[in-house]
Write an enzyme that holds these catalytic residues in place. Structure first.
Site, PDB file in Angstrom:
ATOM      1  N   GLY A 151       0.806  -1.221   0.000  1.00  0.00           N
ATOM      2  CA  GLY A 151       0.000   0.000   0.000  1.00  0.00           C
ATOM      3  C   GLY A 151       0.835   1.264   0.000  1.00  0.00           C
TER       4      GLY A 151
ATOM      5  CG  HIS B 182       3.117   0.850  -5.427  1.00  0.00           C
ATOM      6  ND1 HIS B 182       3.240   1.853  -4.494  1.00  0.00           N
ATOM      7  CD2 HIS B 182       3.732  -0.240  -4.900  1.00  0.00           C
ATOM      8  CE1 HIS B 182       3.905   1.405  -3.448  1.00  0.00           C
ATOM      9  NE2 HIS B 182       4.225   0.148  -3.665  1.00  0.00           N
TER      10      HIS B 182
END
Ligand code: PAF
Length: 285
Positions: free
Chosen positions: A31, A37
């Site tokens: 996260g 990402h």
């Protein structure tokens, strides 16, 4: 985009997708998503039709409670970003969904021991870290049973450790490598960057700057790994960083090189204040 928190629901959605002939792609993350990402999503999409983004801050791969507690957690904005990046499903389990017996209960869980690629570098200074990583990644793989999973080259040693896991344990999963992404000023993107004070961020920039200089020196003909390593260490120390390691390793085996005959991977870990930063670059003669 669906957001799922239980293994049972995830499994049932994945079975549906499989029955519809879809190939499953997995993006494992902890996260605090940043553009690095997000760049993983189109990479795994090339090998799959239904992309699952996994968000789980895995306690078993942290070496200190303080590091675990300070790790950024931003589920709401992560889900927004995942939707924008074209992810089909976010899986964000709580710790007791993954470790139902708890982590402090004295229960002796099965785990996986990382192979030889985990020795040295981060494996030397973060004991147990890669065992935690390969164990949780095995759990991800068993739950999702992806056709392909993507890992960023920012965590270069982790990528090799995972490739070894899949190879040695005969897991039928394609591991796809995605290139490291940098800020425009050179800083390698990392969820930990947001923990940096502005002074430490400035210090941290010396990492990428010294890596770029090393790349230039090697391209101009400098073959001696010791010369390159000292130049990088000196620049990091001069900037006020505490060096964890500076190594030049074989790009495949991670064995340290004394001279760069054709290519090598320069890998660095250093502390800016309390924040540990890692970075790496391919050196080519
Ligand atoms: O690279 C990471 O964020 C983590 O190590 C991973 C692969 C998601 C395992 O927890």
């Amino acid at each position: 985009m669906r957001i799922v928190k239980t293994v049972a629901e995830l499994r049932s959605i994945i079975s549906e997708q499989r029955r519809a002939g879809k190939r499953i792609g997995l993006v494992p993350t902890m996260g605090a998503l940043h553009p690095g990402h997000m760049s993983l999503v189109p990479v795994v999409r090339e090998h799959s039709d239904f992309v699952v983004l996994w968000i789980f801050v895995n306690p078993t791969q942290f070496n200190s409670k303080q590091d675990l507690d300070s790790y950024p957690r931003e589920l709401e904005s992560d889900c927004r970003k995942a939707g924008q990046a074209g992810v089909d499903l976010v899986f964000a389990p709580e710790a007791d969904e993954i470790y139902p017996e708890g982590l402090d209960s004295g229960y002796q869980r099965c785990s996986v021991a990382a192979g030889g690629y985990s020795r040295g570098l981060c494996g030397a200074t973060r004991p147990g870290h890669f065992d935690g990583v390969v164990s949780v990644v095995t759990i991800f793989f068993n739950i999702v049973q992806p056709d392909a999973a993507v890992f960023g080259e920012k965590d270069y040693q982790q990528l090799k450790v995972i490739q070894q896991l899949v190879h040695d344990l005969h897991m039928p999963i394609k591991i796809v490598a995605a290139p490291l992404v940098r800020e425009t000023d050179g800083l390698a993107l990392s969820s930990r960057n947001q923990l940096l004070s502005s002074e430490d961020r400035e210090r941290g920039l010396s990492i990428s700057h010294s890596l770029f200089e090393a790349k230039r020196l090697v391209a101009a003909g400098e073959p001696d790994a010791a010369v390159i390593r000292s130049m990088v260490s000196e620049q990091l120390e001069a900037a006020g960083l505490k060096v964890d390691y500076v190594e030049i390793v074989d790009t495949e085996t991670l064995v340290p090189l004394r001279s760069i005959e054709s290519t090598g991977q320069l890998v660095v870990a250093a502390f800016a204040g309390a924040v540990r930063l890692i970075d790496n670059i391919r050196l080519e003669k």
